[in-house]
Design a protein around this motif. Structure first.
Motif, mmCIF file in Angstrom:
data_model
loop_
_atom_site.group_PDB
_atom_site.id
_atom_site.type_symbol
_atom_site.label_atom_id
_atom_site.label_comp_id
_atom_site.label_asym_id
_atom_site.label_seq_id
_atom_site.Cartn_x
_atom_site.Cartn_y
_atom_site.Cartn_z
ATOM 1 N N GLN A 1 32.874 -12.370 -36.895
ATOM 2 C CA GLN A 1 31.336 -12.376 -36.678
ATOM 3 C C GLN A 1 31.044 -13.167 -35.220
ATOM 4 O O GLN A 1 31.702 -14.242 -35.064
ATOM 5 C CB GLN A 1 30.521 -13.002 -37.957
ATOM 6 C CG GLN A 1 28.903 -12.917 -37.551
ATOM 7 C CD GLN A 1 28.672 -11.451 -37.994
ATOM 8 O OE1 GLN A 1 29.301 -10.567 -38.654
ATOM 9 N NE2 GLN A 1 27.213 -11.014 -37.858
ATOM 10 N N VAL A 2 30.155 -12.469 -34.439
ATOM 11 C CA VAL A 2 29.666 -13.038 -33.231
ATOM 12 C C VAL A 2 28.416 -13.120 -32.952
ATOM 13 O O VAL A 2 27.632 -11.955 -33.435
ATOM 14 C CB VAL A 2 30.289 -12.227 -31.966
ATOM 15 C CG1 VAL A 2 29.699 -12.776 -30.697
ATOM 16 C CG2 VAL A 2 31.881 -12.471 -32.050
ATOM 17 N N GLN A 3 27.603 -14.348 -32.985
ATOM 18 C CA GLN A 3 26.045 -14.185 -32.544
ATOM 19 C C GLN A 3 26.028 -14.345 -30.952
ATOM 20 O O GLN A 3 26.740 -15.308 -30.484
ATOM 21 C CB GLN A 3 25.519 -15.477 -33.185
ATOM 22 C CG GLN A 3 25.684 -15.093 -34.890
ATOM 23 C CD GLN A 3 24.916 -16.205 -35.593
ATOM 24 O OE1 GLN A 3 25.252 -17.474 -35.211
ATOM 25 N NE2 GLN A 3 24.295 -15.931 -36.720
ATOM 26 N N LEU A 4 25.082 -13.846 -30.389
ATOM 27 C CA LEU A 4 24.715 -13.933 -29.158
ATOM 28 C C LEU A 4 23.164 -14.255 -28.825
ATOM 29 O O LEU A 4 22.411 -13.611 -29.531
ATOM 30 C CB LEU A 4 25.016 -12.473 -28.440
ATOM 31 C CG LEU A 4 26.131 -11.711 -28.672
ATOM 32 C CD1 LEU A 4 26.432 -10.230 -28.273
ATOM 33 C CD2 LEU A 4 27.387 -12.595 -28.036
ATOM 34 N N ALA A 23 24.933 -16.922 -24.475
ATOM 35 C CA ALA A 23 25.924 -17.770 -25.106
ATOM 36 C C ALA A 23 26.361 -17.095 -26.414
ATOM 37 O O ALA A 23 25.694 -16.709 -27.098
ATOM 38 C CB ALA A 23 25.289 -18.911 -25.471
ATOM 39 N N ALA A 24 27.705 -17.185 -26.496
ATOM 40 C CA ALA A 24 28.459 -16.562 -27.671
ATOM 41 C C ALA A 24 28.825 -17.464 -28.883
ATOM 42 O O ALA A 24 29.428 -18.356 -28.342
ATOM 43 C CB ALA A 24 29.513 -15.644 -27.381
ATOM 44 N N SER A 25 28.529 -17.547 -30.003
ATOM 45 C CA SER A 25 29.092 -18.406 -31.115
ATOM 46 C C SER A 25 30.151 -17.383 -31.896
ATOM 47 O O SER A 25 30.082 -16.166 -31.761
ATOM 48 C CB SER A 25 27.964 -18.880 -31.960
ATOM 49 O OG SER A 25 27.446 -17.763 -32.701
ATOM 50 N N GLY A 26 31.120 -18.251 -32.662
ATOM 51 C CA GLY A 26 31.887 -17.472 -33.336
ATOM 52 C C GLY A 26 33.565 -17.434 -32.446
ATOM 53 O O GLY A 26 33.449 -18.206 -31.236
ATOM 54 N N ARG A 27 34.334 -17.128 -32.947
ATOM 55 C CA ARG A 27 35.875 -17.255 -32.429
ATOM 56 C C ARG A 27 36.081 -16.078 -31.719
ATOM 57 O O ARG A 27 35.663 -15.082 -31.538
ATOM 58 C CB ARG A 27 36.878 -17.295 -33.525
ATOM 59 C CG ARG A 27 36.458 -18.379 -34.711
ATOM 60 C CD ARG A 27 37.398 -18.374 -35.831
ATOM 61 N NE ARG A 27 38.787 -18.262 -35.417
ATOM 62 C CZ ARG A 27 39.931 -18.040 -36.301
ATOM 63 N NH1 ARG A 27 39.501 -17.704 -37.423
ATOM 64 N NH2 ARG A 27 41.138 -18.241 -35.719
ATOM 65 N N LEU A 28 37.114 -16.505 -30.682
ATOM 66 C CA LEU A 28 37.723 -15.230 -29.992
ATOM 67 C C LEU A 28 36.877 -14.599 -28.990
ATOM 68 O O LEU A 28 37.079 -13.342 -28.839
ATOM 69 C CB LEU A 28 38.250 -14.093 -30.924
ATOM 70 C CG LEU A 28 39.577 -14.650 -32.030
ATOM 71 C CD1 LEU A 28 39.859 -13.623 -32.870
ATOM 72 C CD2 LEU A 28 40.410 -15.561 -31.459
ATOM 73 N N THR A 107 30.668 0.962 -22.186
ATOM 74 C CA THR A 107 29.245 1.551 -21.473
ATOM 75 C C THR A 107 28.254 2.058 -22.393
ATOM 76 O O THR A 107 27.095 2.303 -21.908
ATOM 77 C CB THR A 107 29.438 2.113 -20.076
ATOM 78 O OG1 THR A 107 29.882 3.592 -20.540
ATOM 79 C CG2 THR A 107 30.420 1.486 -19.153
ATOM 80 N N MET A 108 28.477 2.242 -23.652
ATOM 81 C CA MET A 108 27.561 3.121 -24.574
ATOM 82 C C MET A 108 27.333 2.326 -25.599
ATOM 83 O O MET A 108 28.081 1.509 -26.126
ATOM 84 C CB MET A 108 28.416 4.446 -25.054
ATOM 85 C CG MET A 108 28.650 5.375 -23.852
ATOM 86 S SD MET A 108 29.298 7.055 -24.455
ATOM 87 C CE MET A 108 30.742 6.329 -25.076
ATOM 88 N N GLN A 109 26.111 2.266 -26.272
ATOM 89 C CA GLN A 109 25.664 1.642 -27.372
ATOM 90 C C GLN A 109 26.333 1.900 -28.497
ATOM 91 O O GLN A 109 26.539 0.883 -29.371
ATOM 92 C CB GLN A 109 24.103 1.969 -27.426
ATOM 93 C CG GLN A 109 23.200 1.615 -26.327
ATOM 94 C CD GLN A 109 21.821 2.006 -26.725
ATOM 95 O OE1 GLN A 109 21.184 1.436 -27.562
ATOM 96 N NE2 GLN A 109 21.047 2.863 -26.077
ATOM 97 N N SER A 110 27.025 3.069 -28.768
ATOM 98 C CA SER A 110 27.771 3.337 -29.630
ATOM 99 C C SER A 110 29.074 2.521 -29.896
ATOM 100 O O SER A 110 29.792 2.551 -30.868
ATOM 101 C CB SER A 110 28.276 4.857 -29.770
ATOM 102 O OG SER A 110 28.686 5.299 -28.802
ATOM 103 N N GLN A 111 29.481 1.895 -28.736
ATOM 104 C CA GLN A 111 30.538 1.291 -28.625
ATOM 105 C C GLN A 111 30.501 -0.465 -28.934
ATOM 106 O O GLN A 111 31.620 -0.885 -28.998
ATOM 107 C CB GLN A 111 31.228 1.407 -27.143
ATOM 108 C CG GLN A 111 31.880 3.004 -26.870
ATOM 109 C CD GLN A 111 32.195 3.067 -25.483
ATOM 110 O OE1 GLN A 111 31.455 2.597 -24.547
ATOM 111 N NE2 GLN A 111 33.089 3.739 -25.173
ATOM 112 N N VAL A 112 29.122 -0.609 -29.164
ATOM 113 C CA VAL A 112 28.998 -2.089 -29.099
ATOM 114 C C VAL A 112 29.083 -2.453 -30.551
ATOM 115 O O VAL A 112 28.556 -1.808 -31.476
ATOM 116 C CB VAL A 112 27.556 -2.304 -28.767
ATOM 117 C CG1 VAL A 112 27.103 -3.745 -29.222
ATOM 118 C CG2 VAL A 112 27.157 -2.164 -27.363
ATOM 119 N N HIS A 113 29.635 -3.634 -30.767
ATOM 120 C CA HIS A 113 30.027 -4.319 -31.894
ATOM 121 C C HIS A 113 28.838 -5.470 -32.533
ATOM 122 O O HIS A 113 28.440 -5.434 -33.298
ATOM 123 C CB HIS A 113 31.334 -5.063 -32.369
ATOM 124 C CG HIS A 113 32.306 -4.040 -31.960
ATOM 125 N ND1 HIS A 113 33.662 -4.476 -31.636
ATOM 126 C CD2 HIS A 113 32.515 -2.872 -32.369
ATOM 127 C CE1 HIS A 113 34.390 -3.354 -31.488
ATOM 128 N NE2 HIS A 113 33.652 -2.173 -32.049
#
Length: 125
Positions: A1-4, A23-28, A107-113
């Motif tokens: 899980q990543v929080q931005l 700023a991103a929280s979480g690992r990796l 570059t596409m919204q569908s590729q965003v996690h």
């Protein structure tokens, strides 16, 4: 899980500059390509810029080339968007996004996690 979490938005006159941070929280964090999108009032969200996991590759929308620069600091888990020579048409909510990939530039919204909440940028004429 990543929080931005984005910051740095605000009101600026045309021709001025702003620097957005995410700023991103979480690992990796270094396993994620990082992307900026924006959404102007009454318009669809659009791609702005992307940077690869190690900062070696970037891609920009034609409308911002030469004016906006994306960068990242993996030691600080932060991605930046330096915006120079701002125009009124740059007015939008700017969103930071993350995609877990080391093999391509999303570059596409569908590729965003993962998405951030957005930060408002207003450029007055």
């Amino acid at each position: 899980q990543v929080q931005l979490v984005e910051s740095g938005g605000g009101l600026v006159q045309a021709g001025g500059s702003l620097r957005l941070s995410c700023a991103a929280s979480g690992r990796l964090f270094s396993t994620y390509a990082m992307v900026w999108f924006r959404q102007a009032p009454g318009k669809e969200r659009e791609f702005v810029a992307v940077i690869s996991w190690n900062g070696a590759r970037t891609t920009y929308a034609d409308s911002v080339k030469g004016r906006l620069t994306i960068s990242r600091d993996n030691a600080k888990n932060t991605v930046y968007l330096q915006m120079n020579s701002l125009k009124p048409e740059d007015t939008a909510v700017y969103y930071c996004a993350a995609t877990q990939t080391r093999s391509y530039l999303p570059t596409m919204q569908s590729q965003v996690h993962y998405w951030g909440q957005g930060t408002q940028v207003t450029v007055s004429s």
